[in-house]
Design an enzyme around this catalytic site. Structure first.
Site, mmCIF file in Angstrom:
data_model
loop_
_atom_site.group_PDB
_atom_site.id
_atom_site.type_symbol
_atom_site.label_atom_id
_atom_site.label_comp_id
_atom_site.label_asym_id
_atom_site.label_seq_id
_atom_site.Cartn_x
_atom_site.Cartn_y
_atom_site.Cartn_z
ATOM 1 N N GLY A 49 0.768 -1.245 0.000
ATOM 2 C CA GLY A 49 0.000 0.000 0.000
ATOM 3 C C GLY A 49 0.795 1.288 0.000
ATOM 4 N N GLU A 104 3.573 4.014 6.153
ATOM 5 C CA GLU A 104 2.346 3.219 6.024
ATOM 6 C C GLU A 104 1.313 4.019 5.240
ATOM 7 O OE1 GLU A 104 0.762 0.649 5.923
ATOM 8 O OE2 GLU A 104 -0.255 0.056 7.775
ATOM 9 N N ASP A 105 0.484 3.324 4.469
ATOM 10 C CA ASP A 105 -0.543 4.035 3.702
ATOM 11 C C ASP A 105 -1.673 4.524 4.596
ATOM 12 O OD1 ASP A 105 -1.476 1.444 4.195
ATOM 13 O OD2 ASP A 105 -2.140 1.058 2.150
ATOM 14 N N ASP A 108 -5.999 1.837 10.144
ATOM 15 C CA ASP A 108 -7.415 1.542 10.336
ATOM 16 C C ASP A 108 -7.580 1.049 11.774
ATOM 17 O OD1 ASP A 108 -10.042 0.752 10.160
ATOM 18 O OD2 ASP A 108 -9.802 -0.551 8.441
ATOM 19 N N PHE A 156 -14.089 3.076 3.126
ATOM 20 C CA PHE A 156 -13.043 2.273 2.512
ATOM 21 C C PHE A 156 -12.481 3.048 1.336
ATOM 22 C CE2 PHE A 156 -10.738 -1.062 0.386
ATOM 23 C CZ PHE A 156 -10.156 -1.699 1.473
ATOM 24 N N ASP A 163 -5.575 -0.285 -2.181
ATOM 25 C CA ASP A 163 -6.309 -1.188 -3.070
ATOM 26 C C ASP A 163 -7.610 -1.676 -2.459
ATOM 27 O OD1 ASP A 163 -4.996 -2.876 -1.049
ATOM 28 O OD2 ASP A 163 -5.758 -4.531 -2.253
ATOM 29 N N ARG A 169 -4.942 0.600 -7.186
ATOM 30 C CA ARG A 169 -3.736 1.187 -6.576
ATOM 31 C C ARG A 169 -3.171 2.340 -7.401
ATOM 32 N NH1 ARG A 169 -1.985 -2.101 -2.329
ATOM 33 N NH2 ARG A 169 -2.242 -4.326 -2.606
HETATM 34 P P1 IMP Z 1 -5.120 -2.081 10.266
HETATM 35 O O1 IMP Z 1 -4.228 -3.178 10.725
HETATM 36 O O2 IMP Z 1 -6.575 -2.378 10.526
HETATM 37 O O3 IMP Z 1 -4.724 -0.716 10.765
HETATM 38 O O4 IMP Z 1 -5.063 -2.081 8.687
HETATM 39 C C1 IMP Z 1 -4.047 -1.449 7.994
HETATM 40 C C2 IMP Z 1 -3.924 -1.968 6.592
HETATM 41 O O5 IMP Z 1 -5.202 -2.336 6.061
HETATM 42 C C3 IMP Z 1 -3.396 -0.887 5.682
HETATM 43 O O6 IMP Z 1 -2.017 -1.002 5.530
HETATM 44 C C4 IMP Z 1 -4.121 -1.134 4.392
HETATM 45 O O7 IMP Z 1 -3.359 -1.997 3.571
HETATM 46 C C5 IMP Z 1 -5.401 -1.813 4.786
HETATM 47 N N1 IMP Z 1 -6.523 -0.842 4.842
HETATM 48 C C6 IMP Z 1 -7.116 -0.338 5.939
HETATM 49 N N2 IMP Z 1 -8.093 0.526 5.611
HETATM 50 C C7 IMP Z 1 -8.093 0.582 4.270
HETATM 51 C C8 IMP Z 1 -8.873 1.331 3.304
HETATM 52 O O8 IMP Z 1 -9.770 2.136 3.617
HETATM 53 N N3 IMP Z 1 -8.572 1.098 2.008
HETATM 54 C C9 IMP Z 1 -7.596 0.253 1.590
HETATM 55 N N4 IMP Z 1 -6.846 -0.455 2.451
HETATM 56 C C10 IMP Z 1 -7.100 -0.298 3.775
HETATM 57 MG MG MG Z 2 -4.104 -3.350 1.453
#
Ligand code: IMP
Ligand code: MG
Length: 178
Positions: A49, A104-105, A108, A156, A163, A169
């Site tokens: 990402g 990090e992108d 969440d 999302f 992605d 992407r």
């Molecule tokens: P976390 O572990 O729940 O914080 O998720 C983080 C990862 O989930 C990010 O690095 C993204 O790859 C993916 N992610 C979380 N939210 C989104 C979104 O809204 N769109 C796309 N990818 C997401």
């Molecule tokens: Mg992802």
């Protein structure tokens, strides 16, 4: 929204356009440059990402640095966090004694990053911080998050590296998948 890049699939609305992202990434570059007046700096991009963001960010940082990557897998093809993080690749370069900035992108649930922090810290970096382009501010705040591009809506999002099931992407903007 009609965009030939999406193959006719519905992408609801642009949340951050190209110019807005470019402006903020240049600012982040300045913030990072100022935050590290000395020492070796290693930026670690969390794949996949972060690849677009990282490419723009490194060119906005005006000091010596190196780049490596981490591949962690926390999502399948769905849109909710599985909570499981598998490490498929981690930097071979020494982290000991270096400033480590994990790029990090989007944050969440924060589970991906939380699980990575301990592993990286065990390798003895001089400092360990996170630069996230987007933060949904859902997760309990991680003390390591030192640089944030934008607070993201609880939707999302796709584009600029993000992605949905590997699609979108390459969009130059960030959009709500709806
Ligand atoms: P976390 O572990 O729940 O914080 O998720 C983080 C990862 O989930 C990010 O690095 C993204 O790859 C993916 N992610 C979380 N939210 C989104 C979104 O809204 N769109 C796309 N990818 C997401
Ligand atoms: Mg992802």
């Amino acid at each position: 929204m009609a965009d030939p890049r999406t193959g006719g699939r519905a992408v609801q609305q642009v949340v951050f356009d190209e110019a807005t992202i470019a402006r903020r990434v240049r600012e982040l570059g300045r913030e990072v440059t100022q935050a590290y007046p000395d020492g070796d700096l290693l930026l670690i991009g969390l794949l996949k990402g972060s690849f677009v963001f990282l490419a723009d960010l490194v060119r906005a940082i005006e000091r010596p640095l190196r780049v490596d990557f981490l591949i962690a897998s926390s999502y399948g093809t769905g849109t909710t966090s599985s909570g499981e993080v598998r490490l498929l690749y981690e930097p071979s370069a020494a982290l000991a004694g270096r400033h480590i900035l994990l790029v990090e992108d989007i944050i969440d649930s924060g589970r991906t990053l939380a699980s990575l922090m301990d592993r990286l810290r065990s390798r003895g970096p001089r400092s360990l911080a996170i630069c996230a382009l987007l933060d949904k501010r859902i997760a309990p705040p991680l003390p390591e998050v030192r640089f944030t591009g934008f607070v993201a809506p609880p939707a999302f999002l796709v584009g600029y590296g993000l992605d949905h099931a590997e699609d979108f992407r390459h969009l130059p903007y960030i959009a709500d998948l709806g």
